[in-house]
Motif scaffolding. Structure first.
Motif, PDB file in Angstrom:
ATOM      1  N   UNK A 131       5.111 -12.895 -14.975  1.00  0.00           N
ATOM      2  CA  UNK A 131       5.376 -12.011 -13.846  1.00  0.00           C
ATOM      3  C   UNK A 131       4.912 -10.591 -14.121  1.00  0.00           C
ATOM      4  N   UNK A 132       4.979 -10.141 -15.358  1.00  0.00           N
ATOM      5  CA  UNK A 132       4.479  -8.805 -15.689  1.00  0.00           C
ATOM      6  C   UNK A 132       2.979  -8.705 -15.392  1.00  0.00           C
ATOM      7  N   UNK A 133       2.237  -9.733 -15.759  1.00  0.00           N
ATOM      8  CA  UNK A 133       0.802  -9.732 -15.504  1.00  0.00           C
ATOM      9  C   UNK A 133       0.517  -9.788 -14.011  1.00  0.00           C
ATOM     10  N   UNK A 134       1.260 -10.608 -13.282  1.00  0.00           N
ATOM     11  CA  UNK A 134       1.054 -10.736 -11.843  1.00  0.00           C
ATOM     12  C   UNK A 134       1.373  -9.436 -11.117  1.00  0.00           C
ATOM     13  N   UNK A 135       2.396  -8.730 -11.574  1.00  0.00           N
ATOM     14  CA  UNK A 135       2.757  -7.443 -10.958  1.00  0.00           C
ATOM     15  C   UNK A 135       1.640  -6.428 -11.184  1.00  0.00           C
ATOM     16  N   UNK A 136       1.091  -6.399 -12.409  1.00  0.00           N
ATOM     17  CA  UNK A 136      -0.026  -5.500 -12.700  1.00  0.00           C
ATOM     18  C   UNK A 136      -1.220  -5.801 -11.800  1.00  0.00           C
ATOM     19  N   UNK A 137      -1.536  -7.091 -11.641  1.00  0.00           N
ATOM     20  CA  UNK A 137      -2.673  -7.486 -10.810  1.00  0.00           C
ATOM     21  C   UNK A 137      -2.446  -7.121  -9.346  1.00  0.00           C
ATOM     22  N   UNK A 138      -1.226  -7.300  -8.875  1.00  0.00           N
ATOM     23  CA  UNK A 138      -0.905  -7.022  -7.470  1.00  0.00           C
ATOM     24  C   UNK A 138      -1.176  -5.570  -7.121  1.00  0.00           C
ATOM     25  N   UNK A 139      -0.641  -4.644  -7.906  1.00  0.00           N
ATOM     26  CA  UNK A 139      -0.749  -3.230  -7.566  1.00  0.00           C
ATOM     27  C   UNK A 139      -2.092  -2.631  -7.970  1.00  0.00           C
ATOM     28  N   UNK A 140      -2.688  -3.115  -9.054  1.00  0.00           N
ATOM     29  CA  UNK A 140      -3.991  -2.572  -9.460  1.00  0.00           C
ATOM     30  C   UNK A 140      -5.060  -2.911  -8.427  1.00  0.00           C
ATOM     31  N   UNK A 141      -5.002  -4.116  -7.854  1.00  0.00           N
ATOM     32  CA  UNK A 141      -5.981  -4.502  -6.836  1.00  0.00           C
ATOM     33  C   UNK A 141      -5.866  -3.628  -5.598  1.00  0.00           C
ATOM     34  N   UNK A 142      -4.640  -3.349  -5.178  1.00  0.00           N
ATOM     35  CA  UNK A 142      -4.436  -2.534  -3.976  1.00  0.00           C
ATOM     36  C   UNK A 142      -4.792  -1.070  -4.235  1.00  0.00           C
ATOM     37  N   UNK A 143      -4.453  -0.548  -5.404  1.00  0.00           N
ATOM     38  CA  UNK A 143      -4.801   0.834  -5.728  1.00  0.00           C
ATOM     39  C   UNK A 143      -6.308   0.999  -5.889  1.00  0.00           C
ATOM     40  N   UNK A 144      -6.987  -0.048  -6.361  1.00  0.00           N
ATOM     41  CA  UNK A 144      -8.443  -0.009  -6.477  1.00  0.00           C
ATOM     42  C   UNK A 144      -9.075   0.109  -5.092  1.00  0.00           C
ATOM     43  N   UNK A 145      -8.551  -0.640  -4.134  1.00  0.00           N
ATOM     44  CA  UNK A 145      -9.040  -0.574  -2.752  1.00  0.00           C
ATOM     45  C   UNK A 145      -8.835   0.815  -2.164  1.00  0.00           C
ATOM     46  N   UNK A 146      -7.671   1.394  -2.400  1.00  0.00           N
ATOM     47  CA  UNK A 146      -7.374   2.742  -1.905  1.00  0.00           C
ATOM     48  C   UNK A 146      -8.312   3.766  -2.543  1.00  0.00           C
ATOM     49  N   UNK A 147      -8.593   3.622  -3.836  1.00  0.00           N
ATOM     50  CA  UNK A 147      -9.471   4.555  -4.531  1.00  0.00           C
ATOM     51  C   UNK A 147     -10.884   4.552  -3.975  1.00  0.00           C
TER      52      UNK A 147
END
Length: 237
Positions: free
Chosen positions: A191-207
């Motif tokens: 779950x730690x890895x999945x949480x990292x993937x969830x938010x990093x993907x969305x923040x990458x899109x915003x960036x």
């Protein structure tokens, strides 16, 4: 008297850039609303563990995006109208709004860069607290189990790390729906890895969206200044 020559080309070029800017504002507004109502993030960030609410730092950034998208659409319309009307007043107002918006975007970008790791960290801490509470609870009176199951079902994960995620289904199938064999095959689905993937993907899109908008804004500020000078010169003659 209207502008002529190169200044006239700049006028229509500024109109085109402003129309693109207006469209970009609409896209950012749409993406922000999608992120706000995305099933994965809402399922997780609406959770409550006892009297503690899930971290809402991510939503602060989303609300900023919604405001930026709405302001961009207004400023884009103002720039289009000012360019067509060849109004120094409207173009001056447009330029001022662009500078303010650009400064706000830089500030928001710095805030996002500083907090990008903190968002996932806060959510992981919230999950760990719920996981520990679910393991230690003697009954279902605590909502820790419901919180943990929501994380597991939404992110398709089990346990804070690979080892715990593999062993937990052996003795707590009420928390993880995976069987032991599947847990071995998907040992990296913590779950730690999945949480990292969830938010990093969305923040990458915003960036990416922020960089594109910043480039357009710089071009528009240059064009608006040149057009204002051209309008001033043509009015003199």
């Amino acid at each position: 008297m209207g502008v002529e020559g190169c200044t006239k080309c700049i006028k229509y070029l500024l109109f085109v850039f402003n129309f693109i800017f207006w469209l970009a504002g609409g896209i950012i507004l749409g993406v922000a609303l999608w992120l706000r109502h995305d099933s994965q993030t809402t399922n997780i960030l609406y959770l409550q563990l006892g009297d503690k609410q899930a971290p809402n730092t991510f939503y602060v950034g989303i609300y900023i995006l919604i405001a930026v998208g709405a302001v961009m659409m207004f400023v884009g319309f103002l720039g289009c109208y000012g360019a067509i009307q060849e109004s120094q007043c409207l173009l001056g107002t447009f330029f001022t709004c662009l500078v303010i918006l650009f400064a706000c975007e830089v500030a928001a970008g710095i805030w996002g860069f500083v907090n990008k790791d903190q968002i996932a960290k806060d959510v992981k801490q919230f999950y760990d607290q719920a996981f520990q509470q679910a393991l230690m609870a003697d009954s279902d009176s605590s909502n820790g189990k419901a919180v943990v199951r929501t994380f597991h079902e939404t992110l398709d994960c089990c346990g804070p790390d690979a080892v715990v995620g593999t062993l937990t289904p052996l003795w707590r199938d009420d928390l993880c729906s995976k069987d032991f064999l599947k847990g071995l095959l998907e040992a990296d689905a913590s779950c730690h890895k999945k949480i990292d993937e969830l938010f990093s993907a969305k923040l990458y899109l915003i960036g990416i969206a922020a960089i594109v908008v910043a480039v357009i804004m710089i071009f528009e500020m240059i064009l608006s200044m040149v057009l204002c000078c051209g309008i001033r010169n043509s009015s003199v003659y």
